[in-house]
Design an enzyme around this catalytic site. Structure first.
Site, PDB file in Angstrom:
ATOM      1  N   SER A 183      33.469  38.762  41.456  1.00 25.92           N
ATOM      2  CA  SER A 183      33.645  38.108  42.708  1.00 25.92           C
ATOM      3  C   SER A 183      34.927  37.252  42.693  1.00 25.92           C
ATOM      4  O   SER A 183      35.446  37.049  43.949  1.00 25.92           O
ATOM      5  CB  SER A 183      32.485  37.182  42.675  1.00 25.92           C
ATOM      6  OG  SER A 183      32.328  36.294  41.876  1.00 25.92           O
ATOM      7  N   HIS A 211      27.640  41.181  44.870  1.00 24.05           N
ATOM      8  CA  HIS A 211      28.807  41.244  45.844  1.00 24.05           C
ATOM      9  C   HIS A 211      29.248  42.674  46.398  1.00 24.05           C
ATOM     10  O   HIS A 211      30.341  43.038  46.686  1.00 24.05           O
ATOM     11  CB  HIS A 211      29.961  40.639  45.301  1.00 24.05           C
ATOM     12  CG  HIS A 211      30.100  39.316  45.228  1.00 24.05           C
ATOM     13  ND1 HIS A 211      30.682  38.456  46.365  1.00 24.05           N
ATOM     14  CD2 HIS A 211      29.592  38.400  44.384  1.00 24.05           C
ATOM     15  CE1 HIS A 211      30.596  37.075  46.084  1.00 24.05           C
ATOM     16  NE2 HIS A 211      29.769  36.987  44.836  1.00 24.05           N
ATOM     17  N   LYS A 242      23.781  37.180  50.549  1.00 21.54           N
ATOM     18  CA  LYS A 242      25.246  37.372  50.818  1.00 21.54           C
ATOM     19  C   LYS A 242      25.334  38.247  51.836  1.00 21.54           C
ATOM     20  O   LYS A 242      24.948  37.883  53.048  1.00 21.54           O
ATOM     21  CB  LYS A 242      25.933  37.910  49.485  1.00 21.54           C
ATOM     22  CG  LYS A 242      26.063  36.986  48.570  1.00 21.54           C
ATOM     23  CD  LYS A 242      26.828  37.324  47.256  1.00 21.54           C
ATOM     24  CE  LYS A 242      27.422  36.050  46.334  1.00 21.54           C
ATOM     25  NZ  LYS A 242      26.020  35.271  46.068  1.00 21.54           N
TER      26      LYS A 242
END
Length: 396
Positions: A183, A211, A242
């Site tokens: 990330s 991610h 996310k």
């Protein structure tokens, strides 16, 4: 008083952080999470969120959360194995398992908890955990709780991974675990090579796909799908917080046996309240949206390419990578902090990252691109970065 002495000591430490540009101040947002937000009463373009497909506050997800709240209530006031499991939890877990093609999945309050509760139940001092040196803090903490022998290989260095697997050859079980998307750097783990080494050394492969899930891969199944090895990954941890709506909730997807054992032995699962049902129903809606989000994934790639080209064309050093994470490398922590503050004046919301989040001397501004960003917002960001870069002497 002991507390007075502690507080005085902490004040000096906090002052030192501020002097070095390492102090992490929080800015208050006065609007929902979108590509454009309001910070300190001012409209700004948001490049800080993990909102890769722009699904945070999507009307279908918000509606699903409302429906979940109405049908299932606010919370369970209990852990899962006592009286905190509703059938909506089981349906969500089955949906996640199908999404990744695994035998089952298990929900946690966050992926930090999923990683924290993964290794200790599965591995003993007879076993080995082999971990990339740049893995997320939650993976590092989870490994620390585990009694397995620990091996850390240099970032994405397959020769070093092979050497570590050779060292661990005599262990009963071996698990290689890595972020799929790193990330802070925006690069992908070399999962195909990792799987080949795992086959050679009879190792289990696990990834944290926080991610990657939702926006990577032809159907949004994440980093492993992007690299063509989804069926070769044994354990996947991830988040609903996310790309999948941006709220909270984590999970581990794996074989039915692994998941069943985690239900019986994973401490964050056994000793934490159930995920609130509204988050569960919203997460299920987000997974449905991902299945039909091909145009958003295409838009995200185009936005990322446009912003990267503009920044590199202006003279910035942007770490290479195929993801919507663009680290603008600055080196000095104070410069990164100052640049982020100046960019805010130009209506660009970014954060400077420095030690201990990234190694000393590798301070940066991390830009996170969203499919929701408009061409005008991206071009405004390129112009603002260029102007501030020249003002601070970052660009000549």
């Amino acid at each position: 008083m002991p507390a007075d002495a502690l507080n005085a000591f902490l004040r000096t430490q906090l002052d030192d952080l501020k002097a070095k540009g390492l102090y992490k101040a929080e800015r208050q947002i006065q609007s929902p999470q979108m590509s454009g937000i309001t910070v300190n009463g001012k409209p700004v373009v948001n490049f800080c969120a993990n909102n890769y497909l722009g699904l945070a506050n999507h009307p279908d997800i918000v509606a699903a959360a409302h429906a979940g709240l109405k049908a299932w209530g606010y919370g369970l006031s209990s852990v899962r194995f006592i009286c905190g499991t509703q059938d909506v939890h089981k349906r969500c877990e089955q949906q996640i398992a199908r999404f990744f093609g695994k035998g089952d999945s298990i929900l946690y309050i966050s992926c930090f908890d999923a990683n924290g509760g993964l290794f200790e139940p599965l591995l003993t001092d007879q076993d080995a955990i082999v971990s990339d040196e740049l893995n997320h803090a939650s993976i590092i903490d989870g490994v620390r709780l585990c009694k397995a022998q620990r091996f850390r290989y240099k970032h994405s260095d397959m020769a070093d991974l092979k050497a570590k697997l050779e060292e661990a050859k005599g262990c009963r079980f071996k698990m290689i675990f890595t972020d799929s998307v790193f990330s802070m750097d925006g690069d992908l783990a070399r999962l195909a090579d990792i799987c080949e080494l795992a086959d050679e050394y009879q190792a289990v492969v696990g990834i944290d796909d926080c991610h990657g899930t939702g926006h990577l891969g032809a159907t949004g199944r994440g980093g492993a799908e992007e690299l063509g090895v989804l069926d070769r990954i044994d354990v996947i941890t991830g988040t609903l917080g996310k790309t999948l709506g941006g709220a909270s909730g984590g999970f581990t997807a794996a074989s039915a046996e692994v998941v069943d054992w985690l239900r019986n032995r994973s401490r964050p699962y056994l000793f934490s309240n159930s995920v609130p049902p509204a988050l569960v129903t919203a997460g299920m809606a987000a997974l449905d949206l991902v299945d039909t989000a091909g145009e958003l994934r295409t838009k995200l790639k185009a936005n990322t390419a446009r912003l990267r080209a503009g920044l590199e064309g202006a003279g910035f050093t942007v770490k290479p990578g195929p993801t919507p994470i663009l680290p603008v490398m600055l080196g000095d922590a104070a410069v990164a902090t100052k640049m982020a503050a100046e960019l805010l004046k130009y209506g660009i919301y970014v954060i400077g990252f420095s030690y201990p989040v990234v190694p000393v001397g590798q301070a940066r501004i991390r830009i996170q691109v969203s499919a929701a960003h408009t061409t005008e917002q991206l071009d405004h960001a390129i112009g603002a970065f260029t102007q501030v870069g020249k003002e601070l002497g970052v660009l000549k």
